[in-house]
Design an enzyme around this catalytic site. Structure first.
Site, mmCIF file in Angstrom:
data_model
loop_
_atom_site.group_PDB
_atom_site.id
_atom_site.type_symbol
_atom_site.label_atom_id
_atom_site.label_comp_id
_atom_site.label_asym_id
_atom_site.label_seq_id
_atom_site.Cartn_x
_atom_site.Cartn_y
_atom_site.Cartn_z
ATOM 1 N N CYS A 165 -8.374 0.059 -5.673
ATOM 2 C CA CYS A 165 -9.719 -0.611 -4.940
ATOM 3 C C CYS A 165 -9.897 -0.179 -3.700
ATOM 4 O O CYS A 165 -8.915 0.424 -3.145
ATOM 5 C CB CYS A 165 -9.130 -1.846 -4.625
ATOM 6 S SG CYS A 165 -9.994 -2.517 -3.698
ATOM 7 N N CYS B 78 -9.480 -2.458 -0.708
ATOM 8 C CA CYS B 78 -9.118 -3.022 -0.279
ATOM 9 C C CYS B 78 -6.711 -2.365 -0.916
ATOM 10 O O CYS B 78 -5.955 -2.182 -0.605
ATOM 11 C CB CYS B 78 -8.332 -4.578 -0.487
ATOM 12 S SG CYS B 78 -7.882 -4.703 -2.236
ATOM 13 N N CYS C 36 -11.347 -5.896 -8.970
ATOM 14 C CA CYS C 36 -10.047 -5.835 -8.082
ATOM 15 C C CYS C 36 -9.435 -6.786 -8.160
ATOM 16 O O CYS C 36 -10.295 -8.368 -8.014
ATOM 17 C CB CYS C 36 -10.473 -5.292 -6.733
ATOM 18 S SG CYS C 36 -9.109 -5.294 -4.852
ATOM 19 N N CYS D 281 -9.362 -8.884 -4.316
ATOM 20 C CA CYS D 281 -10.237 -8.836 -3.737
ATOM 21 C C CYS D 281 -11.443 -9.447 -4.347
ATOM 22 O O CYS D 281 -11.168 -9.307 -5.560
ATOM 23 C CB CYS D 281 -10.452 -7.861 -2.015
ATOM 24 S SG CYS D 281 -11.427 -6.201 -2.870
ATOM 25 N N ASP E 295 -4.163 26.772 -6.533
ATOM 26 C CA ASP E 295 -3.894 25.681 -7.328
ATOM 27 C C ASP E 295 -3.948 25.818 -8.457
ATOM 28 O O ASP E 295 -4.617 24.854 -8.586
ATOM 29 C CB ASP E 295 -3.680 24.751 -6.335
ATOM 30 C CG ASP E 295 -2.361 23.497 -6.705
ATOM 31 O OD1 ASP E 295 -1.735 23.996 -7.966
ATOM 32 O OD2 ASP E 295 -1.945 23.465 -5.501
#
Ligand SMILES: [Zn+2]
EC number: 6.3.5.13
Length: 412
Positions: free
Chosen positions: A198, A201, A214, A217, A336
């Protein structure tokens, strides 16, 4: 444009001259150098050129060039549309695009993810289209959660801007939630490895095919206004439109088209009017182009990051259709190549696979681990001549794609 202050007019004129010289010297389309000269002479040039126009900004990790092109096509009934068609997606490219179309009342600007706050502040764009955020060029791209946070903050301070956002991407949803008004499009999310947490949170996201929320929350997928399901898009008024007429292949392009329909609806262009215009877009900066060479029909697919690989796999000819993978690691590709390990290549089993490009050994090691049989060749021509006449799909990352395109024809 004659309304511009003299200094700005001069900046535009000199920028054009610089761009023209760059083109004559064979150094690209000149939009970056032209914009750079213009901005050096008048740092507020972008703001001035944007004034009195209705602008759309388009940003995402994947699909922003294509979606910019689709939106531009669908907006043609409104009149001339300024756009940065060559993918110069930073302010220098935006200046060139707007300066090149002084009378266009509309503009559609592809915008690099990092530049969204700056370009939004300088242009006051009317609509901002946000599609997806996923890992990309790990050695130089900003961390995507930071990007989403910057989008959110920028949109909080741009109440004039309406956002069209993909609510199937939790990070994009979180970034777009800063806006005062949002049209949510359920445009799908194929690559999910960057969205299990999330953004609000840090808790785990519970996901199924359609929904996400979530566990800790209240952050959850907003109710979509537009819904893409398979190859049908449903508008807010409940009417459904098939996307089967699109020329661009695959689910990623159906997703881009759904976003485009939602954006142009903001300007009063209805889906039935927009769809035939979307169908006319057959390739974008060489992507999906088929070139003929010695009886082989070579189709070029660009894949810059893990999410892009999934999009490319989705449009491959069915097995045992042959495929060439060409990987470079120059500046524009990202140096990379560790992201090759994020992609599941097992889908390539059962077809002849050739590997080339500067980092062909990196690619070969990855395929070995995935138990995908392959042949390493020094040069794409060897692969092309090794397959029997017929169709050949080539997936390449950025500079490898440009090399192949230059070699077999720059048909757009
Ligand atoms: Zn949460």
């Amino acid at each position: 444009m004659s309304d511009l202050p003299l200094r700005s007019q001069l900046a535009v004129a000199l920028g054009r001259t610089a761009a023209k010289m760059s083109r004559l010297a064979g150094r690209g389309d000149g939009s970056v150098i032209g914009g750079r000269v213009g901005l050096a002479l008048d740092p507020e040039l972008l703001t001035r050129l944007a004034r009195d126009r209705k602008l759309v900004l388009v940003s995402a990790t994947n699909g922003k060039t294509t979606t910019t092109r689709l939106i531009t096509a669908a907006m043609t009934p409104l009149g001339e549309v300024a756009t940065n068609a060559f993918g110069a997606n930073m302010p220098t490219g935006h200046v060139s695009a707007l300066a090149a179309a002084p009378d266009a009342r509309y503009g559609v600007l592809e915008c690099d993810e990092k530049y969204v706050p700056m370009v939004l502040a300088e242009t006051g764009a009317n609509v901002v289209a946000l599609m997806n955020l996923s890992r990309d060029q790990m050695d130089r791209a900003a961390e995507i959660w930071l990007l989403a946070g910057k989008w959110r903050k920028a949109l909080e301070t741009s109440p004039q801007s309406h956002v069209v956002a993909n609510c199937d991407d939790p990070l994009v949803t979180w970034g777009a939630s800063g806006a005062k008004s949002v049209t949510w499009v359920a445009a799908g999310q194929h690559w999910r490895e960057d969205s299990w947490c999330c953004p609000e949170c840090g808790g785990p996201l519970d996901r199924d095919d359609q929904d996400w929320r979530c566990r800790q929350c209240t952050f959850a997928r907003p109710r979509p206004d537009w819904v893409l399901h398979g190859d049908v898009v449903t508008a807010p008024d409940g009417r459904s439109f098939p996307l089967t007429g699109l020329s661009l292949p695959g689910r990623a392009n159906r997703s881009n088209a759904a976003i485009a329909l939602a954006v142009v609806a903001q300007f009063g262009v209805q889906p039935e009017q927009a769809l035939p215009l979307l169908a006319q877009v057959k390739s974008v900066a060489g992507r999906y182009t088929t070139v003929e060479h010695e009886g082989r029909r070579i189709r070029l697919l660009l894949s810059k990051n893990p999410a892009g690989w999934l999009e490319a796999f989705d449009v491959l000819q069915p097995a045992p259709g042959p495929v060439v993978l060409s990987i470079n690691a120059q500046g524009p590709d990202g140096r990379d190549t560790s992201w090759l390990w994020d992609v599941d290549y097992r889908i390539l089993r059962g077809r002849p696979v050739w590997v080339t490009g500067e980092r062909r050994i990196d690619m070969a090691v990855r395929l070995e681990a995935a138990e995908v049989p392959f042949t390493v060749v020094d040069d794409i021509e060897q692969a092309v001549m090794a397959v029997p006449p017929g169709h050949l799909d080539v997936i390449a990352n950025y500079t490898a794609f440009q090399n192949i395109r230059a070699r077999y024809g720059r048909v757009v």
